[in-house]
Motif scaffolding. Structure first.
Motif, PDB file in Angstrom:
ATOM      1  N   VAL A   1       0.881  -1.174   0.000  1.00 21.13           N
ATOM      2  CA  VAL A   1       0.000   0.000   0.000  1.00 21.13           C
ATOM      3  C   VAL A   1       0.914   1.219   0.000  1.00 21.13           C
ATOM      4  CG1 VAL A   1      -1.644   1.346   1.385  1.00 21.13           C
ATOM      5  CG2 VAL A   1      -1.826  -1.151   1.314  1.00 21.13           C
ATOM      6  N   HIS A   2       0.726   2.114  -0.973  1.00 19.81           N
ATOM      7  CA  HIS A   2       1.522   3.341  -0.967  1.00 19.81           C
ATOM      8  C   HIS A   2       0.899   4.381  -1.877  1.00 19.81           C
ATOM      9  CE1 HIS A   2       3.060   1.719  -4.733  1.00 19.81           C
ATOM     10  NE2 HIS A   2       3.534   0.659  -4.095  1.00 19.81           N
ATOM     11  N   PRO A   3       1.179   5.669  -1.628  1.00 16.81           N
ATOM     12  CA  PRO A   3       0.729   6.679  -2.579  1.00 16.81           C
ATOM     13  C   PRO A   3       1.464   6.435  -3.896  1.00 16.81           C
ATOM     14  CG  PRO A   3       1.960   7.695  -0.757  1.00 16.81           C
ATOM     15  CD  PRO A   3       1.972   6.239  -0.520  1.00 16.81           C
ATOM     16  N   THR A   4       0.741   6.578  -4.996  1.00 17.03           N
ATOM     17  CA  THR A   4       1.298   6.171  -6.296  1.00 17.03           C
ATOM     18  C   THR A   4       0.931   7.210  -7.349  1.00 17.03           C
ATOM     19  OG1 THR A   4       0.720   3.922  -5.610  1.00 17.03           O
ATOM     20  CG2 THR A   4       1.367   4.203  -7.903  1.00 17.03           C
ATOM     21  N   LEU A   5       1.878   7.479  -8.246  1.00 17.38           N
ATOM     22  CA  LEU A   5       1.542   8.324  -9.400  1.00 17.38           C
ATOM     23  C   LEU A   5       0.864   7.432 -10.435  1.00 17.38           C
ATOM     24  CD1 LEU A   5       3.822  10.128  -8.058  1.00 17.38           C
ATOM     25  CD2 LEU A   5       4.180  11.007 -10.345  1.00 17.38           C
ATOM     26  N   VAL A   6      -0.398   7.753 -10.721  1.00 17.57           N
ATOM     27  CA  VAL A   6      -1.183   6.953 -11.654  1.00 17.57           C
ATOM     28  C   VAL A   6      -1.338   7.765 -12.946  1.00 17.57           C
ATOM     29  CG1 VAL A   6      -3.436   5.856 -12.005  1.00 17.57           C
ATOM     30  CG2 VAL A   6      -2.437   5.930  -9.707  1.00 17.57           C
ATOM     31  N   PRO A   7      -0.996   7.187 -14.112  1.00 11.67           N
ATOM     32  CA  PRO A   7      -1.159   7.950 -15.360  1.00 11.67           C
ATOM     33  C   PRO A   7      -2.597   8.449 -15.491  1.00 11.67           C
ATOM     34  CG  PRO A   7      -0.022   5.868 -15.778  1.00 11.67           C
ATOM     35  CD  PRO A   7      -0.465   5.843 -14.342  1.00 11.67           C
TER      36      PRO A   7
END
Ligand SMILES: NC(=O)C1=CN([C@@H]2O[C@H](COP(=O)(O)OP(=O)(O)OC[C@H]3O[C@@H](n4cnc5c(N)ncnc54)[C@H](OP(=O)(O)O)[C@@H]3O)[C@@H](O)[C@H]2O)C=CC1
Ligand SMILES: N[C@@H](CC=O)C(=O)O
Ligand code: NA
Length: 441
Positions: free
Chosen positions: A265-271
């Motif tokens: 679980v982590h903050p993620t840059l999503v296209p």
């Protein structure tokens, strides 16, 4: 004869479930065969949004879970204890259980399901993941013939609500958290939401169903959204991404080992073009990928009274239907069933093997503050190259005070290699600090 419920808890979810059960017109006719027999609360003096006949509401929860008149116990008090003990007592007393409690299931699922299978009772938990979104039952039933290889979800409504408002309005983290609490999305202690622990509980449950084995919570890498800054949200947008708190379980081929998973679980840059990028506010979405189905996405409200009640009451209805079928075949009243339906029950015994994060292969976004000197970008590139980290982009984006701000996005790299490169970069005299490091989907 009606199927009798003992409901433990009359907060956001308990009240929503009661409202649904007391207003059945136009809903499934089986709802009329359910009686709210007892409701357990902590305080009898609190004003309530729902009314009951006298004697229904009590503070004696132990008496509810052992009451021979009750067929199904609905646990919506939350927390670990006394929720765990009450569910176990109910199971031992031959009662079916419906729960929304992902924290207790993720920790004590082994004990709870083993006891339930022995006692031949169901423990249903649709509300525990994705609130009102049907995702537990589809994984147990409609998708169960697939070989699933990836589950990627936005599974925490509170953090999705916070990140959406920070992105769209530039609001501050604390103001938005207070709104999420007021709207009944957040846990009693919102730390579980904000630090990713609630999402970790949920991905443990989803991964267990998708991959057919239990998951130890301590094997899940977990990072919350406290470190997500307005600066990174803005840079992400410029680069074509949005930042989401993702819960990911993916099968990873590993030499000599049959099946291993990465669960995190982590903050993620999503296209911005990815289907999960447009999931905003309290909504959740779970993208399941498998063979032969391909991609399936479940989307809807992940928290809140009505949505969660929809899932709780549909679980109750599934049990009522199973009890009625059983009664029809045996022609006798019994709340205990003789044969467990394997598509409603949980059956896993073994634990999945989880790979350490150092072996994870992913893309990274990193922001550096450096001295404004010629050649710094070259030095960063050299350090990354020394550790087999290939870069997708490296740009100087601006200045903060006297320092240059440089943003790097990598190609897929082994996390262990990336961390080694960062350790070397930290030793460079030109590098002041590394304020952020986020993974990219
Ligand atoms: N809120 C949401 O949107 C969602 C919540 N969930 C899960 O549902 C569960 C319930 O959440 P929610 O309704 O928000 O919680 P609340 O805090 O709103 O309600 C909890 C209820 O349980 C009662 N209670 C708590 N502890 C005890 C105790 N020791 N003895 C007797 N009664 C007790 C409280 O009684 P009293 O009213 O007297 O204080 C209250 O009625 C949790 O597991 C949560 O994770 C799942 C999906 C969504
Ligand atoms: N606090 C949780 C409630 C639902 O599980 C969330 O915000 O998603
Ligand atoms: Na659900």
């Amino acid at each position: 004869m009606a199927v009798r419920l003992g409901i433990l808890g009359l907060g956001t979810v308990g009240t929503g479930a009661v409202q649904l059960l007391q207003d059945t017109v136009g809903r499934h006719p089986l709802l009329d065969e359910i009686e709210i027999y007892r409701v357990g609360v902590r305080s009898l003096d609190k004003p309530r949004a729902v009314q009951f006949a006298s004697g229904v509401v009590t503070t004696d929860l132990d008496a509810i879970v052992t009451d021979p008149e009750i067929d199904i116990v609905v646990e919506v008090i939350g927390g670990l204890e006394p929720a765990r003990s009450l569910m176990l007592k109910a199971i031992q007393a031959g009662k079916h259980v419906v729960t929304a409690n992902k924290a207790a299931i993720a920790r004590f699922g082994d004990e709870i399901f083993t006891n339930a299978n022995l006692a031949r009772v169901y423990v249903m938990l649709e509300a525990a993941v994705g609130g009102g979104i049907p995702v537990i039952q589809p994984l147990k039933q409609s998708l169960s013939v697939n070989r699933i290889h990836t589950v990627t979800g936005i599974v925490n409504g509170t953090t999705n609500y916070i990140l959406t408002r920070m992105t769209q309005e530039g609001s501050s983290f604390n103001d938005v958290l207070a709104d999420a609490q007021r709207l009944g999305y957040a846990e009693a202690d919102p730390t579980a939401d904000v630090d990713g622990l609630d999402a970790a509980d949920k991905i443990a449950i989803l991964a267990s169903l998708a991959f057919g084995g239990r998951i130890k919570l301590e094997d899940i890498y977990c990072e919350g959204i406290r470190s997500v800054s307005k600066t990174d949200i803005a840079y992400a947008e410029k680069l074509g991404f949005v930042i989401k708190l993702l819960a990911i379980a993916v099968q990873t081929p590993r030499r000599g080992v049959s099946t291993t998973l990465s669960v995190r679980v982590h903050p993620t840059l999503v296209p911005q073009t990815h289907p999960l990028a447009s999931i905003n506010n309290v909504n959740n979405a779970i993208l399941v990928e498998g063979e032969p189905i391909g991609q399936v996405m479940f989307f809807g409200p992940g928290a809140g009274a009505g949505a969660t009640a929809s899932a709780v009451v549909s679980d109750i209805l599934n049990i009522v239907a199973a009890l009625k079928t059983e009664k029809l075949s045996t022609q006798e009243h019994q709340s205990k069933i003789s044969l467990i339906n394997p598509l409603l029950a949980c059956r896993h015994q073994d634990y999945c093997q989880i790979v350490p994060n150092s072996e994870l292969v992913t893309k990274f976004y990193t922001r550096f503050l450096t001295k404004d000197q010629p050649g710094v970008i070259g030095k960063l590139g050299t350090c990354f190259g020394n550790h087999r980290v290939s870069l997708e982009s490296i740009v100087q984006t601006g200045f903060q005070a006297e320092l240059a701000e440089i943003v790097v996005v990598t190609h897929d790299v082994k996390e262990g290699d990336f961390r080694q490169a960062l350790r070397e970069i930290e030793t460079l005299a030109a590098v002041d600090s590394i304020p952020s490091l986020l993974r990219v989907l």
